[in-house]
Write an enzyme that holds these catalytic residues in place. Structure first.
Site, PDB file in Angstrom:
ATOM      1  CG  ASP A  22       2.274  -4.378 -13.653  1.00 37.16           C
ATOM      2  OD1 ASP A  22       1.715  -4.913 -14.634  1.00 37.16           O
ATOM      3  OD2 ASP A  22       2.511  -3.152 -13.575  1.00 37.16           O
ATOM      4  CB  CYS A  24      -0.967   6.105  10.923  1.00 35.06           C
ATOM      5  SG  CYS A  24      -2.111   6.372   9.565  1.00 35.06           S
ATOM      6  N   GLY A  77       4.810   6.826  -1.443  1.00 33.77           N
ATOM      7  CA  GLY A  77       6.133   6.196  -1.446  1.00 33.77           C
ATOM      8  C   GLY A  77       7.055   6.522  -0.278  1.00 33.77           C
ATOM      9  N   GLY A  78       6.532   7.143   0.778  1.00 30.50           N
ATOM     10  CA  GLY A  78       7.400   7.497   1.919  1.00 30.50           C
ATOM     11  C   GLY A  78       8.182   6.320   2.481  1.00 30.50           C
ATOM     12  CE  LYS A  79       5.142   3.349   7.204  1.00 33.77           C
ATOM     13  NZ  LYS A  79       4.088   4.330   6.883  1.00 33.77           N
ATOM     14  CG  ASP A  92       1.451   2.477   5.843  1.00 35.51           C
ATOM     15  OD1 ASP A  92       0.662   2.458   6.801  1.00 35.51           O
ATOM     16  OD2 ASP A  92       2.090   3.492   5.516  1.00 35.51           O
ATOM     17  CG  ASP A 110      -1.744   2.912  -3.218  1.00 35.56           C
ATOM     18  OD1 ASP A 110      -1.328   2.963  -2.051  1.00 35.56           O
ATOM     19  OD2 ASP A 110      -2.925   3.156  -3.527  1.00 35.56           O
ATOM     20  CB  CYS A 151      -0.904   0.030   1.225  1.00 40.45           C
ATOM     21  SG  CYS A 151      -1.907  -1.441   1.433  1.00 40.45           S
ATOM     22  CB  ALA A 152       3.656   2.069  -2.324  1.00 42.64           C
TER      23      ALA A 152
END
Length: 431
Positions: free
Chosen positions: A294, A361, A245-247, A308, A265, A241-242
């Site tokens: 993909d 979170c 792209g922070g993580k 996430d 995502d 669940c990008a």
């Protein structure tokens, strides 16, 4: 032209009414106000935003102290409690300002002076909707009021040093003017402290060091969650669940650009910023996927799958306080369904011996420990990894900050770890 305090206060009151009446996000209401009042400068907008966000963070406690939930009274409450002004200063500032609201009535001021927040009902001291009480109690027990109340403080701006391009000293030097300090817990984190009074945060993303990819804006809790996933150079990783792209970026730095990260995502629009971010950060071991097809070749191949998960975001209420008042039981239930579906889909990519890292979170047990317990019940080939040793390995010297370790999981919060609220669980596929 600069607006005076009276005009700024009146603008904040109008924005608060707009948010309340149209049930819309604070950021949208503030943006609209700015577009229709183009004379307002950045300083004006910052002060108006401060008043609005402080009012939303502590809507219940301010209303209780004023004995009124009118936007006007709550906004005055913000000035009296956060702006480091007393009523004389405020009245002088409002005098002769034709844009100012009416001064605060004497009776309101008398109630404000008289009321002691310590005698307010628990959910009002905690500044959370009443229906959330059992959720906070389930995780924090007797400390729930303090834990919940800390979610209504002003947050810092946290930055992650991009170790592919820089070290902390270099970033601190570049951002000295912005008031950056070393953050606690991680050697690779930098913190611009929370605002005082009516100040404004420096725009760190306008700094040349940001354009050069030396750091990213990322809450320390999110950085710690990425760190606890223990990504190693050379591993095959799927960030399922990008989002933006922070993580993914944090993992790429952790892996020293070695191995492979697949960032996926389900929502293309959420993933869109990742391409520029990867380029700016100098990340070479990540590729983004917007099509679930993909990922087919990755089934059963990943050393780690990071989930996430979509969640209520109750851990981020310092930054998005308007979401606190819009959230409902129904939304929580919808998130729980999504989380089960996401976990069920993500597990297909974990290889035997690999790990599934589940992060939210949120600080609500139904989204956290309960989800993990249900998953382990339904998937006997998985077992929980104790995250406490991972924490001890990941964090730098004793800072006095300690998360809550519960059933092998790690829970971060503003009160315990000086971060947003996060839940981190690591599950290993045994066979």
């Amino acid at each position: 032209m600069h607006m005076r305090l009276g005009g700024r206060l009146q603008a904040a009151i109008e924005v608060l009414d707009d948010i309340e009446n149209r049930k819309r996000p604070a950021s949208d209401a503030l943006k609209d106000w700015g577009l229709s009042h183009r004379f307002a400068g950045a300083g004006d907008r910052a002060v108006i935003g401060n008043i609005v966000y402080d009012a939303l963070r502590r809507k219940l406690s301010l209303a209780w102290r004023m004995d009124s939930d009118a936007a006007r009274h709550i906004a005055f409450g913000v000035l009296l409690s956060d702006a480091e002004l007393d009523i004389e200063d405020i009245n002088v500032a409002l005098e002769g300002d034709k844009f100012a609201p009416e001064p605060l009535e004497a009776e309101r001021l008398a109630v404000w002076a008289d009321r002691d927040l310590n005698s307010a009902p628990d959910h009002i001291r905690a500044d959370v909707p009443e229906w959330c009480i059992p959720h906070f109690q389930a995780i924090f027990g007797d400390k729930w009021v303090e834990e919940a109340a800390a979610l209504s403080d002003r947050p810092p701006v946290d930055l992650r040093v991009n170790t592919l391009k820089a070290d902390r000293d270099k970033v601190l030097k570049e951002l000295a003017r912005a008031g950056a300090n070393p953050a606690p817990l991680l050697e690779t984190a930098v913190r611009v402290p929370p605002l005082r009074a009516m100040g404004r945060h420096p725009n760190v993303q306008a700094e040349p060091a940001f354009q050069r990819g030396l750091f990213e804006v990322q809450d320390l809790g999110s950085q710690l969650a990425a760190k606890l996933s223990s990504a190693k150079a050379g591993e095959q990783v799927l960030d399922y669940c990008a989002g933006a792209g922070g993580k993914t970026l944090a993992l790429a730095a952790e892996m020293g650009n070695k191995g492979q990260i697949h960032a996926y995502d389900a929502e293309r629009a959420r993933l869109a910023p990742i391409f520029d971010r990867l380029k700016r950060a100098g990340v070479r071991n990540a590729q983004a996927h917007a099509n679930i097809g993909d990922l087919a070749p990755l089934e059963g191949q990943m050393d780690m799958v990071l989930v996430d998960a979509p969640c209520t975001g109750s851990g981020t209420w310092r930054r998005r306080p308007d979401a606190k008042w819009r959230l409902s039981d129904q939304q929580l239930e919808r998130r729980e369904v999504e989380q089960r579906e996401v976990l069920d889909a993500a597990k297909a990519y974990v290889k035997p011996g690999g790990r599934l890292v589940y992060i939210t979170c949120s600080l609500f047990a139904p989204e956290n420990g309960d989800q993990v317990a249900a998953f382990l019940d339904a998937n006997s080939e998985y077992s929980a990894v104790d995250t406490q040793p991972l924490w001890q390995e990941a964090v730098s010297k004793e800072s006095g900050l300690k998360p809550l370790f519960k059933d092998g999981t790690t829970i971060l919060s503003p009160l315990s770890t000086s971060t947003d609220g996060f839940f981190i669980s690591v599950l290993r596929r045994e066979k």
